[in-house]
Design a protein around this motif. Structure first.
Motif, mmCIF file in Angstrom:
data_model
loop_
_atom_site.group_PDB
_atom_site.id
_atom_site.type_symbol
_atom_site.label_atom_id
_atom_site.label_comp_id
_atom_site.label_asym_id
_atom_site.label_seq_id
_atom_site.Cartn_x
_atom_site.Cartn_y
_atom_site.Cartn_z
ATOM 1 N N ALA A 18 47.190 23.093 13.549
ATOM 2 C CA ALA A 18 48.451 23.812 13.328
ATOM 3 C C ALA A 18 48.991 23.551 11.928
ATOM 4 C CB ALA A 18 49.481 23.384 14.367
ATOM 5 N N LEU A 19 49.116 24.624 11.149
ATOM 6 C CA LEU A 19 49.738 24.543 9.836
ATOM 7 C C LEU A 19 51.259 24.576 9.970
ATOM 8 C CD1 LEU A 19 47.736 26.940 7.497
ATOM 9 C CD2 LEU A 19 48.139 24.508 7.096
ATOM 10 N N PRO A 20 51.979 23.937 9.074
ATOM 11 C CA PRO A 20 53.439 24.108 9.071
ATOM 12 C C PRO A 20 53.789 25.561 8.775
ATOM 13 C CG PRO A 20 52.702 22.868 7.150
ATOM 14 C CD PRO A 20 51.524 23.000 8.036
ATOM 15 N N GLU A 21 54.931 26.007 9.269
ATOM 16 C CA GLU A 21 55.331 27.397 9.072
ATOM 17 C C GLU A 21 55.509 27.732 7.602
ATOM 18 O OE1 GLU A 21 58.751 28.370 11.355
ATOM 19 O OE2 GLU A 21 57.813 27.955 13.289
ATOM 20 N N GLU A 22 55.927 26.762 6.814
ATOM 21 C CA GLU A 22 56.144 27.006 5.385
ATOM 22 C C GLU A 22 55.565 25.851 4.596
ATOM 23 O OE1 GLU A 22 59.788 28.068 2.264
ATOM 24 O OE2 GLU A 22 60.171 27.797 4.415
ATOM 25 N N ILE A 23 54.795 26.192 3.568
ATOM 26 C CA ILE A 23 54.237 25.183 2.680
ATOM 27 C C ILE A 23 54.964 25.282 1.344
ATOM 28 C CG2 ILE A 23 52.172 24.362 1.501
ATOM 29 C CD1 ILE A 23 50.520 25.574 3.732
ATOM 30 N N GLU A 24 55.628 24.213 0.962
ATOM 31 C CA GLU A 24 56.410 24.200 -0.267
ATOM 32 C C GLU A 24 56.162 22.903 -1.016
ATOM 33 O OE1 GLU A 24 60.344 24.736 1.197
ATOM 34 O OE2 GLU A 24 60.393 22.821 2.257
ATOM 35 N N ASP A 25 56.938 22.643 -2.065
ATOM 36 C CA ASP A 25 56.766 21.427 -2.847
ATOM 37 C C ASP A 25 56.826 20.196 -1.945
ATOM 38 O OD1 ASP A 25 56.744 23.145 -4.954
ATOM 39 O OD2 ASP A 25 58.658 22.517 -5.819
ATOM 40 N N GLU A 26 55.897 19.265 -2.189
ATOM 41 C CA GLU A 26 55.850 17.975 -1.502
ATOM 42 C C GLU A 26 55.516 18.075 -0.009
ATOM 43 O OE1 GLU A 26 59.307 15.638 -2.382
ATOM 44 O OE2 GLU A 26 59.060 15.843 -4.543
ATOM 45 N N LEU A 47 51.889 18.941 -3.631
ATOM 46 C CA LEU A 47 51.346 19.151 -2.293
ATOM 47 C C LEU A 47 50.295 18.079 -2.014
ATOM 48 C CD1 LEU A 47 50.922 20.995 0.252
ATOM 49 C CD2 LEU A 47 49.164 22.176 -1.085
ATOM 50 N N GLU A 48 50.276 17.544 -0.797
ATOM 51 C CA GLU A 48 49.266 16.563 -0.406
ATOM 52 C C GLU A 48 48.414 17.124 0.721
ATOM 53 O OE1 GLU A 48 48.725 12.064 1.507
ATOM 54 O OE2 GLU A 48 50.684 12.693 0.712
#
Length: 224
Positions: A18-26, A47-48
């Motif tokens: 499951a990916l997070p709904e939003e990928i943003e800074d950090e 991003l890590e």
């Protein structure tokens, strides 16, 4: 097979999907199995991605400044025209992936293998390679200007048209590579070049001679 005891990615036996709904800074992507995920043109800083396996996924055109990529495998992925400036890459395996036009200025790679992948026109300016191995890769017109290649191994790679000006190459190893039109070869001081074929050895020697501005000819062609 040449080996410098490169560590492999450390992946958990069971990975989430499951990916997070939003990928943003950090954002931190941890212990994921990502199959056919499309992250094309993703933009983020710091991003890590850690402990992940990406299969047939897309990162093409992504702009990931100061990316942290650890203990991760990229299998049959599309990373074409991505820009990962000042990224830190550790214990990563990239296999059968497309990285045409990839840009990694200032990237640091440690314990990283890249196998059977396309990296034409890739740029690694000012990059640092520590225990990094490219094998069976096409790196035509790749740019290594001012990179530290002292911990790099290139095996059976096509380096035609690649640029090596101002690199640090003491300790670098090149085995059975193709050198047609390669530039900046005079900067490979301290590197080891091995070729199974005498013709390949002659091709490399000729290219180095030309890079040094020395003209080779036959005595019969001289007006003495």
């Amino acid at each position: 097979m040449v080996s410098r005891k490169i560590a492999v990615p450390r992946l958990r036996a069971q990975l989430d999907s499951a990916l997070p709904e939003e990928i943003e800074d950090e954002t931190r992507l941890l212990d994921l199995a990502l199959d056919e995920v499309d992250l094309s043109d993703l933009e983020a800083e710091h991003l890590e991605i850690s402990g992940c396996r990406l299969t047939r996924s897309k990162l093409a055109g992504s702009d990931l400044e100061k990316l942290i990529l650890v203990d991760t495998a990229l299998l049959n992925c599309d990373v074409a025209n991505a820009r990962w400036s000042d990224a830190a890459v550790t214990r990563v395996a990239i296999v059968s992936s497309r990285m045409t036009g990839f840009a990694g200025p200032g990237i640091s790679l440690q314990h990283t293998t890249v196998q059977d992948s396309l990296l034409d026109y890739a740029s690694f300016r000012f990059a640092k390679f520590q225990k990094v191995e490219f094998s069976d890769c096409r790196l035509q017109n790749a740019d290594f200007v001012s990179a530290d290649l002292s911990g790099a191994v290139f095996q059976r790679c096509d380096l035609s048209g690649a640029e090596f000006s101002q690199v640090k190459a003491a300790g670098a190893l090149f085995v059975d590579c193709t050198w047609d039109g390669t530039k900046g070869l005079s900067a490979l001081t301290g590197a080891t070049v091995a070729a199974s074929s005498p013709i390949d050895t002659l091709t490399f020697a000729t290219a180095v001679t030309q890079a040094a501005g020395i003209k080779l000819t036959h005595p019969d062609e001289l007006a003495l």
